[in-house]
Design a protein around this motif. Structure first.
Motif, short mmCIF file in Angstrom:
data_model
loop_
_atom_site.label_atom_id
_atom_site.label_comp_id
_atom_site.label_asym_id
_atom_site.label_seq_id
_atom_site.Cartn_x
_atom_site.Cartn_y
_atom_site.Cartn_z
N CYS A 38 0.39 4.87 7.70
CA CYS A 38 1.19 4.04 6.78
C CYS A 38 0.44 2.83 6.25
CB CYS A 38 2.48 3.62 7.48
SG CYS A 38 3.58 5.01 7.84
N GLY A 39 -0.89 2.92 6.24
CA GLY A 39 -1.69 1.92 5.54
C GLY A 39 -1.77 0.56 6.19
N ALA A 71 6.87 9.59 7.99
CA ALA A 71 5.56 9.86 7.40
C ALA A 71 5.11 11.28 7.72
CB ALA A 71 4.53 8.85 7.91
N CYS A 117 -9.07 5.76 -0.60
CA CYS A 117 -8.27 4.54 -0.46
C CYS A 117 -9.04 3.30 -0.88
CB CYS A 117 -7.77 4.39 0.97
SG CYS A 117 -9.06 4.03 2.18
N GLY A 128 0.74 6.33 -1.40
CA GLY A 128 -0.15 5.59 -0.53
C GLY A 128 -0.20 5.99 0.92
N LEU A 129 0.49 7.07 1.33
CA LEU A 129 0.35 7.50 2.72
C LEU A 129 -1.11 7.88 2.96
CD1 LEU A 129 3.50 9.65 3.58
CD2 LEU A 129 2.94 7.35 4.37
N CYS A 130 -1.61 7.56 4.16
CA CYS A 130 -3.02 7.75 4.45
C CYS A 130 -3.28 9.05 5.21
CB CYS A 130 -3.55 6.58 5.28
SG CYS A 130 -3.47 5.00 4.43
N ARG A 145 0.81 -1.22 0.00
CA ARG A 145 0.00 0.00 0.00
C ARG A 145 0.84 1.27 0.00
NH1 ARG A 145 -4.17 -1.97 4.71
NH2 ARG A 145 -5.40 -3.41 3.43
N VAL A 146 2.05 1.21 0.54
CA VAL A 146 2.89 2.40 0.64
C VAL A 146 4.25 2.13 0.03
CG1 VAL A 146 3.99 4.06 2.18
CG2 VAL A 146 1.69 3.20 2.72
N ASP A 185 -0.46 10.48 -2.90
CA ASP A 185 0.76 10.22 -3.68
C ASP A 185 1.46 11.56 -3.92
OD1 ASP A 185 -0.14 7.62 -3.81
OD2 ASP A 185 -0.62 7.67 -5.95
N ARG A 210 -5.96 8.67 0.57
CA ARG A 210 -4.54 8.40 0.43
C ARG A 210 -3.89 9.52 -0.37
NH1 ARG A 210 -3.29 3.31 2.17
NH2 ARG A 210 -4.96 1.77 2.15
N ARG A 254 7.33 -0.73 8.92
CA ARG A 254 6.06 -1.28 8.46
C ARG A 254 6.12 -2.81 8.47
NH1 ARG A 254 4.54 -0.59 3.51
NH2 ARG A 254 2.31 -0.49 3.98
#
Length: 718
Positions: A360-361, A662, A716, A690-692, A274-275, A700, A698, A312
């Motif tokens: 971080c998803g 992040a 997301c 993909g950072l939330c 995801r990230v 980019d 999300r 992560r």
């Protein structure tokens, strides 16, 4: 080949250099030695002790005395009363399961050695040549199969090895039908490692939990036979082992190695992918040499991206649905009396473990933490009622597998705590801190059922306790007694004390809980009677103190401290992780002055404390200072396997560093999304995907020369 890889040209020489794998519940530390491989094994539920009530009915009477003494200015006597009358027994310890030994016939002299951990696929590998034969080992911990798998391969039918198991625990091992069957029993008590070793430090007894584990040979093209308490593999070209413990392994029946491996990788990558973060190329250089070069003054931006993704990886490996939350060492511990009992220290460390989960998803990895908080809430209602005659729930600085929420500090044969223990033992405010990540989970992924059924009940119980815990003095509501975790101050210029009234951390937590409870009730359309009580007490809540230099005061007055560079920066909670001061420039300025004074006196140079500093400077928008402490963490508090060194190893520094990176790139606080709010010049070019942020969104980003050249904010669920 995957870019995000930790790799080495020699085996690990100590546990802090091993490569960790895990499936949330079952973990292994891989040494990668040649003549004899050693895997340190852990299973999350192996703890000393047994369930018993450690609450203290005498604490309530002592509490009244303590408050009377505090109001009379007799603080030293008040602290002594807490030490002698308000504490409970120490918590128990997380235990290592044991070591799996695989002794090979070829000896230690090898060539072309490589040991690696592939973060993108959660696979560990060792390869080398010995006596003209190529050997390969692959290891992974499968969440779908609930087991660890080890595949041994040789380029000829020359794989001869002896497989055995040893443990510091009481256990019995026997070979039976191509497997090692292990039966163990945990001690009924283990004292913390910081208590001097004595005869009572480890008590085996009969009341500890029983456990089972199994090492099975799933496939082998050679011969396998039992040898008492060991397995012998002879003349094989390949051999597949499966390690399971406590929970039964569930690989698909008759599934081959490749299918088990594919299911593991697919399950893992569903979270990991995801990230993506790029800060610079990953050079084809062993990780220990890269780290050494940075410590010698070299530049390696890619190493920081590797550290980010490692954080992560470690959370996915140590916290999955159905598991316990990550403890002080994740799930990886090798000492019977582990540092700080390897439990959940909830005056910062457990909370920091999850700072990066949402941004971080890895929201699924938060599930064990949520279940943990619900259990603490349940047990804490007993402690609040018995110890303090309060409604709601309370917990203090330390929690173990058995869920005890009373303040710890008493040895089994003692009736009072040790000298100075009140500074860390008596802190009845961890509950309000623990629940805040649940509210943030609602903000990031709004779900009214989750808000109503999970967040509302625990927040209400925390608010109930705070309403009862507050006392009125001179027309203001304040907390008394109060402490600021593990720190002390000089009272009247002489005695070093821990007990105060209305510490800054207490006031921040109370305001945050009350605010969140109001928001929850408004969102759910609830007219809860508790709202009136909160409004009355919040209006008269003691204000924060600002000192003579404009600094935020940690205590109820401006005092000198025995450790002005203390590792905890608890009084800055309102700045981060809270959003309490997000729109208050005066309070942010006061926090900054306090932070600089703490650092000027030597603070911020150890593990998790350094990670907290990274995040604080990121929130202040000071990218160069955030990078300074990220760099400090790397060069002063990082082992060769990139584990965080407090020292010793504590995983919170890894998780806090990932959160810090992040926060340097994206923030969503106080209703405002900030892109590259604290980008240092060292990271002038890169991208993140993909950072939330909140509300299921999300981000980019791509930037060059510190300027955004591409941005995308999207749902997301797309």
């Amino acid at each position: 080949m995957s870019e995000m890889v930790l790799w080495y040209e020699s085996p690990a020489k100590r546990w802090e250099e091993s490569l960790p794998i895990g499936n949330g519940s079952l973990g292994a530390m891989i040494m990668g030695t040649c003549g004899e491989e050693v895997l340190g094994l852990n299973e999350e539920s192996l703890w000393s002790g047994f369930y018993r009530d450690k609450n203290n009915p005498e604490a309530y009477a002592a509490l009244q005395d303590v408050r009377r003494l505090m109001f009379a200015g007799e603080r030293e006597q008040a602290e002594e009363r807490i030490r002698r009358s308000m504490l409970g027994a120490y918590n128990e310890s997380y235990l290592p399961m044991g070591n799996l030994h695989i002794r090979f016939s070829h000896g230690e002299q090898v060539q072309e050695y490589r040991r690696q951990l592939d973060l993108e696929n959660a696979l560990a590998q060792v390869s080398y040549r010995a006596e003209g034969i190529s050997y390969e080992r692959e290891y992974f911990a499968s969440y779908p199969a609930k087991a660890i798998f080890v595949r041994l391969k040789a380029s000829k039918q020359a794989l001869d090895c002896r497989i055995s198991f040893t443990s510091q625990q009481k256990c019995r091992c026997r070979a039976k039908e191509g497997a090692l069957e292990i039966n163990g029993k945990c001690p009924e008590h283990v004292e913390p490692s910081y208590v001097p070793l004595r005869e009572q430090s480890v008590i085996q007894g009969e009341r500890g939990m029983d456990w089972q584990a199994k090492v099975s040979v799933l496939a082998c093209d050679g011969t396998v036979c039992g040898d008492g308490d060991a397995l012998l593999v002879k003349h094989a070209g390949s051999c597949l082992l499966m390690i399971s413990a406590v929970k039964e392994a569930v690989p698909e029946e008759n599934a081959g190695y490749e299918k088990i491996r594919q299911e593991h990788v697919a399950d893992y990558r569903k979270l990991y992918d995801r990230v993506e973060l790029f800060l610079g190329k990953q050079p084809d250089v062993p990780t220990d040499r890269r780290l050494a070069a940075v410590k010698d003054g070299g530049e390696d931006n890619g190493l920081y991206a590797l550290l980010f993704q490692y954080g992560r990886y470690l959370l996915i490996a140590s916290s999955r649905k159905g598991s316990l939350p990550a403890n002080l060492q994740g799930i990886w511990s090798w000492e019977l009396r582990a540092p700080w009992s390897c439990n959940w220290t909830v005056n910062i460390n457990t909370q920091m473990n999850y700072w990066h989960a949402l941004s971080c998803g890895l929201e699924e990895c938060l599930e064990p933490y949520i279940r943990f908080v619900e259990r603490v809430c349940e047990e804490g209602q007993k402690t609040a009622r018995i110890n303090y005659h309060c409604r709601g729930f309370v917990s203090h600085h330390n929690i173990d597998y058995w869920g005890n929420t009373s303040p710890v500090g008493l040895l089994a044969d003692a009736d009072e705590g040790g000298e100075g223990c009140v500074s860390w033992a008596f802190w009845p405010m961890s509950g309000p801190w623990l629940i805040q990540e649940l509210y943030r989970a609602w903000e990031y992924h709004p779900d009214e059922a989750f808000l109503r059924e999970v967040v509302y009940p625990v927040t209400r119980q925390a608010a109930l306790f705070l309403c009862d815990w507050l006392v009125e003095k001179d027309g203001q509501y304040l907390t008394c007694p109060s402490t600021s975790p593990e720190n002390r101050y000089f009272y009247k210029g002489k005695k070093s004390l821990a007990v105060t009234m209305a510490s800054a951390l207490d006031l921040s937590l109370i305001r945050e809980v009350f605010s969140h409870f109001r928001d929850i009730c408004e969102t759910l359309g609830l007219e809860d009677a508790l709202l009136l009580e909160i409004a009355e007490k919040e209006e008269k809540l003691a204000p924060f103190g600002i000192g003579s230099r404009g600094q935020l005061l940690e205590w109820d007055g401006e005092y000198d401290e025995p450790e002005p560079g203390h590792r905890h920066v608890s009084h800055l909670y309102g700045l981060f992780p809270s959003e309490l001061f997000e729109k208050d420039e005066r309070m942010k300025a006061a926090c900054r002055i306090s932070l600089e004074e703490r650092l000027a006196n030597g603070g911020g140079h150890t593990g998790w404390s350094c990670a907290w500093i990274i995040n604080l400077f990121a929130i202040l928008g000071e990218g160069e200072r955030a990078w300074e402490y990220l760099h400090t963490l790397m060069i002063r508090s990082t082992y060769q396997n990139l584990w965080d060194a407090h020292p010793p190893f504590q995983i919170d520094g890894n998780f806090g560093a990932t959160a810090g990176i992040a926060n340097m790139l994206v923030q969503d606080r106080g209703g405002c999304v900030k892109l590259l709010p604290a980008l240092p010049k060292q990271f002038s070019e890169g991208y993140v995907k993909g950072l939330c942020i909140k509300d299921n969104k999300r981000v980019d980003l791509e930037w060059k020369d510190g300027v955004i050249v591409h941005e995308r904010i999207y749902d997301c669920r797309e």
